[in-house]
Design a protein around this motif. Structure first.
Motif, mmCIF file in Angstrom:
data_model
loop_
_atom_site.group_PDB
_atom_site.id
_atom_site.type_symbol
_atom_site.label_atom_id
_atom_site.label_comp_id
_atom_site.label_asym_id
_atom_site.label_seq_id
_atom_site.Cartn_x
_atom_site.Cartn_y
_atom_site.Cartn_z
ATOM 1 N N VAL A 125 0.857 -1.020 1.146
ATOM 2 C CA VAL A 125 1.297 -1.474 2.465
ATOM 3 C C VAL A 125 2.146 -2.724 2.314
ATOM 4 C CG1 VAL A 125 -0.672 -0.505 3.688
ATOM 5 C CG2 VAL A 125 -0.812 -2.838 2.804
ATOM 6 N N CYS A 134 1.577 -4.910 7.534
ATOM 7 C CA CYS A 134 0.784 -3.776 8.003
ATOM 8 C C CYS A 134 -0.650 -3.846 7.482
ATOM 9 C CB CYS A 134 1.425 -2.462 7.583
ATOM 10 S SG CYS A 134 2.950 -2.094 8.474
ATOM 11 N N THR A 184 -2.643 -0.880 7.844
ATOM 12 C CA THR A 184 -3.026 0.489 7.535
ATOM 13 C C THR A 184 -3.003 0.707 6.030
ATOM 14 O OG1 THR A 184 -0.742 1.218 7.745
ATOM 15 C CG2 THR A 184 -2.108 1.340 9.731
ATOM 16 N N LYS A 200 -1.194 2.832 4.359
ATOM 17 C CA LYS A 200 0.113 3.155 3.801
ATOM 18 C C LYS A 200 1.156 2.960 4.881
ATOM 19 C CE LYS A 200 2.712 6.747 1.360
ATOM 20 N NZ LYS A 200 3.227 5.785 0.373
ATOM 21 N N CYS A 201 2.349 2.498 4.484
ATOM 22 C CA CYS A 201 3.460 2.376 5.421
ATOM 23 C C CYS A 201 4.758 2.589 4.659
ATOM 24 C CB CYS A 201 3.452 1.013 6.118
ATOM 25 S SG CYS A 201 3.946 -0.363 5.041
ATOM 26 N N ASN A 202 5.839 2.802 5.398
ATOM 27 C CA ASN A 202 7.145 3.034 4.792
ATOM 28 C C ASN A 202 8.077 1.842 4.947
ATOM 29 O OD1 ASN A 202 6.540 5.634 3.868
ATOM 30 N ND2 ASN A 202 7.134 6.576 5.818
ATOM 31 N N HIS A 203 7.506 0.665 5.236
ATOM 32 C CA HIS A 203 8.328 -0.538 5.313
ATOM 33 C C HIS A 203 8.659 -1.035 3.896
ATOM 34 C CE1 HIS A 203 6.001 -0.987 9.291
ATOM 35 N NE2 HIS A 203 7.194 -0.462 9.549
ATOM 36 N N GLU A 239 11.608 4.311 1.613
ATOM 37 C CA GLU A 239 11.416 2.880 1.831
ATOM 38 C C GLU A 239 12.729 2.112 1.639
ATOM 39 O OE1 GLU A 239 8.320 1.295 -0.596
ATOM 40 O OE2 GLU A 239 6.799 2.722 0.117
#
Length: 572
Positions: free
Chosen positions: A294, A298, A300, A302-305, A333
């Motif tokens: 992450v 974030c 959570t 997992k994220c795509n930032h 990403e």
């Protein structure tokens, strides 16, 4: 990246906790905002405190300090080329190995094989022995302070110019960056001497560092046999003359495309660049893939930032690293390209030289990798903001270094990684490229000013390169680590990686740079040739420009080695 702190008192019934005062605790937490813990040992004589920035291990951050059998462990850094489950942190892996150690020889055997930027503090509760070290290349910060109350070891310091209200704080004595010379061993019941297991035999420069440590800490250092990590000893890069070429044997051509293409037709040069590509790619891969799933914002799983940023002036060093990062960062990403500019008294506004070249090289990256979301982040710093942050905060991060150069470079890296819109946890730096490939004016001057023959000239360049390499830990790396980590980012420098360093330093100067060619071509020539092979055209022609001048934080009238007015501290 972590903020670690260890306080040692040789006296019984002394509370070490008063040395971890509020201001210092805040700086350490900036480095490790995700989880914190403290451990008191030996009836209060030993305090271990850890502040962790989650970077490795896919589940959650590993608290520090860690108890591993008879040892207490504080660890800051990244370990590469080790076999461990992906969910396991480096700290956990190291603690498991440490638990089975029995005596100095086992501990040395463990450290001998570690690769990656790190420093550590280990306390043996059975023998009351303290061990501490920085890695062979000195990439992470570890400071040491000696005062009347005892000894402090820490990632960063805070100089107490006045007592903090409501806290029983006593300023320590002199503060030094621990010279990255090897493993130090200290009996906490006798602070009059220290044992050093050096990474390698000491030379004139490292001997001076050790003498300075002895004088400041008021102890005698006893030298044991060198640890000698295998990567420092083995040199098989010149096997079968695979890399036997001389850049000076080629004639300069004003059409740089013709010049580069001619060299790329030479088999030994192609082999060299193939090896460089393999080693540097592996180094970049390890540094962009080994991070938390992450971003810094974030919560959570997992994220795509963006999780990776490149400090991006547009020069050939950072442009190559950005292009290689594209190979290994997930395609969904973004990759942040952070560029910093300081308010200038001229009419150029924020359009400083580094801003111009960053935009120029960004267009090249977009041409070469059109599917990637390249995310330029332009950081603009006013003089008022610079002076305020420097006087109130940054000076403590740069301490104990105090020159104009330390001020300029420290502030540039601090504001770049402070970028408000950045979500990345990792900052990729081009540090080490100039020292390895001959990028400084002084390397060219060493060649030109030598009055001997060509062999003498090459030896003069080799000596200058070696001196630069010996000095890089004390000149740059620990300071950069302190200012960048304060913004909860981990600085990672792919050029300063054991295998890359071993290979490039095995090449002769006339295989790395060619000072019969003009400035902007001959300096870092092998690296420019590699960049050309990767597809860059304009970036390979940019002259070396120091970040303090390209960002306009400093001007060339300043003497880099002079005492900075902002970094003056009262020692009364």
């Amino acid at each position: 990246m972590c903020g670690i702190f260890c306080a040692i008192s040789p006296e019984h019934n002394v509370n070490c906790q008063n040395r971890l005062h509020r201001a210092l605790r805040k700086l350490l937490r900036n480095r490790g905002p995700d989880v914190q813990d403290e451990l008191i040992l030996d009836q209060g004589r030993v305090l271990l405190a850890g502040n962790v920035l989650w970077q490795q291990g896919s589940q959650k951050a590993q608290k520090q300090p860690v108890i591993a059998g008879q040892y207490g462990l504080l660890f800051n850094g990244d370990l590469y080329s080790i076999e461990k489950p992906s969910a396991m942190s480096d700290t956990t892996w190291l603690a498991n190995k440490l638990e089975s150690c029995d005596g100095d020889s086992d501990l040395i055997s463990l450290l001998k094989d570690l690769k990656g930027p790190h420093c550590l503090v280990v306390y043996n509760t059975t023998t009351a022995t303290l061990y501490f070290s920085r890695d062979t290349l000195g990439r992470n910060s570890l400071l040491i302070e000696r005062g009347q109350q005892g000894l402090n070891l820490m990632s960063t310091s805070y100089f107490l110019e006045e007592r903090i209200e409501g806290e029983n704080t006593e300023p320590m004595g002199i503060t030094l960056e621990v010279p990255p010379l090897g493993l130090y061993k200290l009996d906490i019941n006798d602070l009059s001497q220290c044992v050093l297991y050096p990474w390698q035999p000491l030379n004139e420069y490292t001997g001076k560092l050790l003498s300075g440590l002895e004088s400041s800490m008021q102890w005698k250092v006893l030298i044991e046999n060198p640890i000698s990590p295998s990567w420092l000893l083995t040199n098989n890069s010149q096997e079968d003359d695979n890399y036997d070429f001389d850049l000076y044997s080629f004639s300069f051509k004003k059409d740089f495309n013709e010049l580069y293409n001619e060299l790329l037709e030479t088999e030994s040069i192609r082999r060299t660049l193939c090896t460089l590509d393999k080693l540097l790619s592996n180094s970049v891969a390890e540094r962009v893939q080994n991070t938390a799933p992450v971003c810094r914002n974030c919560k959570t799983m997992k994220c795509n930032h963006a999780k990776v940023s490149v400090l991006f002036s547009g020069g050939i060093d950072c442009s190559i690293l950005a292009l290689l990062a594209d190979r290994f960062v997930p395609s969904e990403e973004p990759i942040e390209l952070i560029n910093v500019a300081f308010e200038s008294s001229s009419t150029e506004g924020w359009n400083v030289p580094d801003r111009q070249t960053s935009l120029q090289s960004l267009m090249e990256l977009q041409r070469l990798c059109p599917e990637r979301d390249w995310r330029p982040l332009n950081v603009n710093v006013t003089r008022l903001e610079l002076q305020h942050q420097l006087a109130s905060h940054i000076k403590h991060l740069i301490y104990p270094l105090q020159t104009v150069l330390d001020e300029s470079l420290g502030c540039a890296f601090f504001f770049a990684t402070l970028a408000n819109n950045s979500t990345s946890r990792v900052a990729i730096l081009g540090s080490g490229a100039d020292e390895l490939f001959g990028g400084y004016v002084r390397h060219r001057n060493a060649y030109r000013r030598c009055t001997g023959d060509e062999k003498d000239r090459q030896q003069a360049v080799k000596d200058e390169l070696e001196l630069d390499w010996q000095r890089i830990p004390s000149r740059n790396l620990a300071r950069d680590d302190r200012v960048i980590a304060d913004n909860s980012k981990t600085a990672r420098a792919p050029f300063i990686e054991e295998n890359v360093v071993q290979f490039v330093r095995s090449l002769e100067p006339n295989q790395r740079c060619c000072f019969s060619f003009p400035e902007g071509i001959g300096d870092k020539f092998l690296l420019r040739l590699y960049g050309y092979q990767l597809g860059f055209r304009s970036a390979v022609q940019l002259k070396k420009r120091a970040i303090q001048f390209g960002s306009r934080i400093a001007n060339k009238k300043q003497q880099a080695s002079q005492q900075s007015d902002f970094l003056r501290f009262s020692f009364e």
